[in-house]
Design an enzyme around this catalytic site. Structure first.
Site, PDB file in Angstrom:
ATOM      1  N   ASN A 148     112.096  86.652 -15.703  1.00 39.77           N
ATOM      2  CA  ASN A 148     111.253  87.669 -16.319  1.00 39.77           C
ATOM      3  C   ASN A 148     112.046  88.978 -16.293  1.00 39.77           C
ATOM      4  O   ASN A 148     112.208  89.598 -15.244  1.00 39.77           O
ATOM      5  CB  ASN A 148     109.936  87.818 -15.550  1.00 39.77           C
ATOM      6  CG  ASN A 148     108.991  88.812 -16.201  1.00 39.77           C
ATOM      7  OD1 ASN A 148     109.396  89.868 -16.680  1.00 39.77           O
ATOM      8  ND2 ASN A 148     107.708  88.485 -16.205  1.00 39.77           N
ATOM      9  N   GLU A 180     108.790  88.213 -21.014  1.00 38.53           N
ATOM     10  CA  GLU A 180     108.551  89.640 -21.242  1.00 38.53           C
ATOM     11  C   GLU A 180     109.739  90.292 -21.952  1.00 38.53           C
ATOM     12  O   GLU A 180     110.330  91.261 -21.464  1.00 38.53           O
ATOM     13  CB  GLU A 180     108.250  90.363 -19.928  1.00 38.53           C
ATOM     14  CG  GLU A 180     106.818  90.159 -19.445  1.00 38.53           C
ATOM     15  CD  GLU A 180     106.372  91.211 -18.462  1.00 38.53           C
ATOM     16  OE1 GLU A 180     105.813  92.237 -18.910  1.00 38.53           O
ATOM     17  OE2 GLU A 180     106.577  91.018 -17.252  1.00 38.53           O
ATOM     18  N   TYR A 205     105.219  82.327 -20.458  1.00 40.68           N
ATOM     19  CA  TYR A 205     104.860  83.542 -19.738  1.00 40.68           C
ATOM     20  C   TYR A 205     103.339  83.545 -19.659  1.00 40.68           C
ATOM     21  O   TYR A 205     102.646  83.942 -20.588  1.00 40.68           O
ATOM     22  CB  TYR A 205     105.387  84.781 -20.457  1.00 40.68           C
ATOM     23  CG  TYR A 205     104.894  86.077 -19.868  1.00 40.68           C
ATOM     24  CD1 TYR A 205     105.007  86.329 -18.507  1.00 40.68           C
ATOM     25  CD2 TYR A 205     104.308  87.055 -20.662  1.00 40.68           C
ATOM     26  CE1 TYR A 205     104.546  87.508 -17.950  1.00 40.68           C
ATOM     27  CE2 TYR A 205     103.853  88.255 -20.124  1.00 40.68           C
ATOM     28  CZ  TYR A 205     103.972  88.472 -18.768  1.00 40.68           C
ATOM     29  OH  TYR A 205     103.510  89.643 -18.210  1.00 40.68           O
ATOM     30  N   ASP A 234     107.400  82.414 -15.857  1.00 38.59           N
ATOM     31  CA  ASP A 234     106.571  83.243 -14.997  1.00 38.59           C
ATOM     32  C   ASP A 234     105.129  82.760 -15.147  1.00 38.59           C
ATOM     33  O   ASP A 234     104.454  83.090 -16.123  1.00 38.59           O
ATOM     34  CB  ASP A 234     106.717  84.711 -15.407  1.00 38.59           C
ATOM     35  CG  ASP A 234     105.869  85.638 -14.560  1.00 38.59           C
ATOM     36  OD1 ASP A 234     105.233  85.154 -13.603  1.00 38.59           O
ATOM     37  OD2 ASP A 234     105.829  86.847 -14.866  1.00 38.59           O
ATOM     38  N   ASP A 280     111.742  93.641 -12.128  1.00 36.42           N
ATOM     39  CA  ASP A 280     110.899  93.490 -10.950  1.00 36.42           C
ATOM     40  C   ASP A 280     110.814  92.030 -10.521  1.00 36.42           C
ATOM     41  O   ASP A 280     110.197  91.719  -9.503  1.00 36.42           O
ATOM     42  CB  ASP A 280     109.500  94.055 -11.207  1.00 36.42           C
ATOM     43  CG  ASP A 280     108.830  93.439 -12.418  1.00 36.42           C
ATOM     44  OD1 ASP A 280     109.540  92.867 -13.268  1.00 36.42           O
ATOM     45  OD2 ASP A 280     107.595  93.533 -12.534  1.00 36.42           O
ATOM     46  N   HIS A 281     111.443  91.134 -11.289  1.00 36.78           N
ATOM     47  CA  HIS A 281     111.576  89.725 -10.940  1.00 36.78           C
ATOM     48  C   HIS A 281     113.054  89.418 -10.713  1.00 36.78           C
ATOM     49  O   HIS A 281     113.932  90.163 -11.140  1.00 36.78           O
ATOM     50  CB  HIS A 281     111.052  88.825 -12.056  1.00 36.78           C
ATOM     51  CG  HIS A 281     109.570  88.910 -12.270  1.00 36.78           C
ATOM     52  ND1 HIS A 281     108.714  87.863 -12.033  1.00 36.78           N
ATOM     53  CD2 HIS A 281     108.789  89.935 -12.725  1.00 36.78           C
ATOM     54  CE1 HIS A 281     107.475  88.221 -12.322  1.00 36.78           C
ATOM     55  NE2 HIS A 281     107.492  89.472 -12.741  1.00 36.78           N
TER      56      HIS A 281
END
Length: 643
Positions: free
Chosen positions: A9, A44, A156, A195, A312-313
């Site tokens: 992600n 994303e 996702y 994700d 952030d992943h």
């Protein structure tokens, strides 16, 4: 070589390039090489189709498939990149339910012929939600690729935001569960990766006890939520409380990371950015690579790459062995990851080409189709030598009729150069000249082509110049107009002709004698750089060229020396030489900032500072010069003198 599948992600497809190690080499090819991946599933992407760039789509050695949101622009989005040297899908779809349509088609994926669809679509009654299937696939949340070995589903899954999205989230999870189970029931192997936004067990999140205390929930209540219940029912070894749901009686997928690291703690894949939780590893594992039982033994490793920043992943990967047990036979994995005939016993039989791209490939989007990256233009291996081509040139209605081009000795034109502007070259095996009955004012049987065409033997095609016959002829008469910049450097030497009139006369529309072929002049800008195998043109040789008022040059016109012209251009366009001041030192360049007619102009002046610069031997004071000249007026070889 093993094959690695990586899920990440990226929180924006360009987001990783703001971090190391991606910042040093901002290309997707370098990113994938660093990941050591052969299939990269991105979630994303957060991009619209109109914002797709060459470097995203035309990645050398890679193909890519996108699923972008239909309404929420710059939201969600899934992309799957496949390394063409290792794997090539045989079918590709967008969406989890199959209701979407391929590009330039009004037929949904689920309604395509059986040999063109992946299958496993939800049947009537399997989805009980009121959210229709078109809405579920409108947010760009899934790309599905089928290889001969398995079906890869990159997803996702919707996250838990607020109660308004609970129904959509649960409907999407149900559709995902039905699609996977239907494919497994068909006998196909499945890999579900991406994700999922679901925590599977206590090991997969930090601070669970404190969270349950604040929310006043028990551990059983926490894992009884619909999303966590779905994940634990679809994977082997999942924690299921009570009776299993109808249609989910048996697990079908394996959690590969947990299979290789069953008791590892702190194996998190997502951290909250606002609280800066990553340095302390206070996060959750919500990214997965799941596979069906038939291919579980093919995997030799699976892990997370928590040290790679950019989102952030962090990336999650699973690696497959280069040889696998398929139908009780040890088979090279490449044979099962490519269309039939591309590999045989692990040896490549043919290279991947754009013809192998599936209809949903981003390389077939009109903005990118038939285009190449700059690197491919320089490093792509040549296939065959360029074929010489011949085409007829046309002029105004008063020019000679076009010669036939059906000479069997001349190869057909390469389709890749059909639109390239090239010039006509004489050939050693040309067609017969026009008969003596041909005249310039004779009405042609067929209308001439709209554009002049010709061929080049071993020379690079040149850019097409504008041709305005009537306008140029009315102004300059028989003089030639310059078509290209290259023509400025070429000497315009006329070829003698028996029908050429004496200097000083103009005869641009006269008819040549009937007993001789038309004598023409080769345009200076189209002069070939290599020698033609044909004999020189003279009054006894049939010419394969045609006369045009644009190319007729009077014999008394001045002939420009190309060496002299090149030297002039070199002085004009070459590197600027800094002049010397009276001290023999290099001048410095300054720009006028004071308002006025000279504002913005640059000039040279002595580099020494103003004011007294020292005492002379006789006791007088020496001042530096301040005389300057404008840069545009200075010529090499001159110097700046002081006043």
């Amino acid at each position: 070589m093993p094959l690695r599948i990586t899920s990440w992600n990226v929180n924006g497809i360009r987001n990783p390039f703001g971090y190391e190690p991606w910042r040093a080499n901002r290309t997707y090819q370098a990113m994938f090489d660093t990941l050591e991946a052969d299939i990269v599933v991105m979630q994303e992407a957060k991009i619209q189709r109109k914002d797709l760039q060459d470097d995203m789509v035309l990645v050398p050695g890679w193909d890519v498939y996108f699923s972008l949101p239909k309404h929420k622009k710059g939201y969600s989005g899934v992309a799957i990149y496949t390394r063409s040297s290792k794997c090539a899908p045989i079918r590709a779809e967008e969406g989890i339910t199959g209701v979407l349509c391929p590009p330039n088609s009004a037929t949904s994926f689920r309604d395509l012929p059986e040999d063109q669809r992946i299958g496993g679509y939800p049947r009537p009654g399997q989805l009980s939600s009121e959210v229709d299937e078109a809405t579920l696939d409108s947010e760009g949340r899934a790309v599905i690729l089928e290889f001969p070995a398995f079906v890869l589903i990159g997803v996702y899954s919707p996250a838990t935001r607020d109660e308004s999205r609970d129904e959509f989230r649960q409907a999407y999870i149900d559709a995902m569960d039905v699609r996977v189970r239907n494919l497994v029931a068909m006998g196909k192997q499945v890999i579900l990766t991406g994700d999922l936004n679901i925590i599977r067990s206590e090991l997969d999140t930090a601070g669970l006890a404190e969270r349950l205390r604040k929310e006043e929930l028990s551990l059983d209540d926490f894992f009884s939520s619909p999303s966590r219940r779905f994940l634990n029912q679809i994977v082997f070894g999942g924690r299921v409380l009570g009776e299993r749901d109808e249609g989910r009686e048996e697990p079908v997928l394996w959690d590969l990371c947990r299979e290789f690291h069953p008791t590892r703690t702190g194996m998190y894949t997502c951290w909250e950015t606002k609280k800066n939780c990553r340095p302390g590893n206070f996060g959750s594992r919500i990214d997965y690579v799941l596979c069906s039982s038939g291919i579980k033994d093919w995997f030799i490793d699976s892990n997370i790459q928590e040290g790679l920043l950019g989102s952030d992943h962090c990336p999650v990967y699973a690696t497959m062995s280069d040889t696998v047990n398929h139908n009780r036979t040890i088979t090279p994995l490449t044979d099962l990851m490519n269309p039939e005939g591309m590999f045989s016993k692990g040896e490549r039989q043919r290279e991947w080409t754009i013809k192998d791209a599936l209809p949903t490939s981003a390389k077939l989007i009109p903005e990118f189709k038939n285009r190449r990256s700059i690197k491919d233009m320089f490093f792509k291996k040549p296939t065959t030598a360029a074929k010489p081509t011949i085409a007829t040139a046309t002029t105004s209605s008063q020019a000679l009729p076009p010669l036939p081009t059906t000479n069997p000795a001349v190869p057909e034109q390469d389709p890749s150069t059909q639109n390239d502007p090239v010039f006509l070259q004489p050939s050693s095996q040309t067609t017969a000249p026009p008969s003596s009955n041909s005249t310039l004012d004779a009405s042609p049987q067929k209308p001439p082509p709209k554009r002049p065409a010709a061929a080049s033997l071993g020379t690079r095609p040149q850019k097409k110049g504008k041709v305005t016959l009537a306008k140029e002829t009315s102004k300059t008469g028989a003089s030639a107009s310059q078509g290209t910049l290259k023509g400025f450097f070429k000497p315009k030497t006329p070829i003698p002709s028996p029908s050429q009139e004496p200097a000083g006369t103009s005869n641009t529309s006269s008819t040549p004698p009937a007993n001789s072929s038309a004598s023409t002049l080769l345009p200076a800008e189209s002069a070939p750089e290599t020698h033609s195998p044909s004999p020189p043109l003279n009054e006894n040789t049939g010419s394969s060229l045609m006369e045009s008022p644009l190319t007729t040059i009077p014999s008394d016109e001045k002939v420009f020396d190309p060496i002299e012209n090149k030297a002039s251009w070199s002085k004009l366009l070459g590197k600027r030489v800094v002049p010397k001041c009276e001290h023999g030192e290099d001048c410095i360049s300054r720009t006028t900032k004071k308002p006025g007619v000279n504002c913005g102009r640059s000039f040279f002046m002595c580099g020494r500072p103003t004011g007294p610069s020292g005492k002379k031997e006789d006791g007088t004071t020496e001042f530096c010069c301040r005389t300057f000249i404008w840069s545009s007026e200075w010529k090499p070889g001159s110097s700046v003198s002081s006043g």
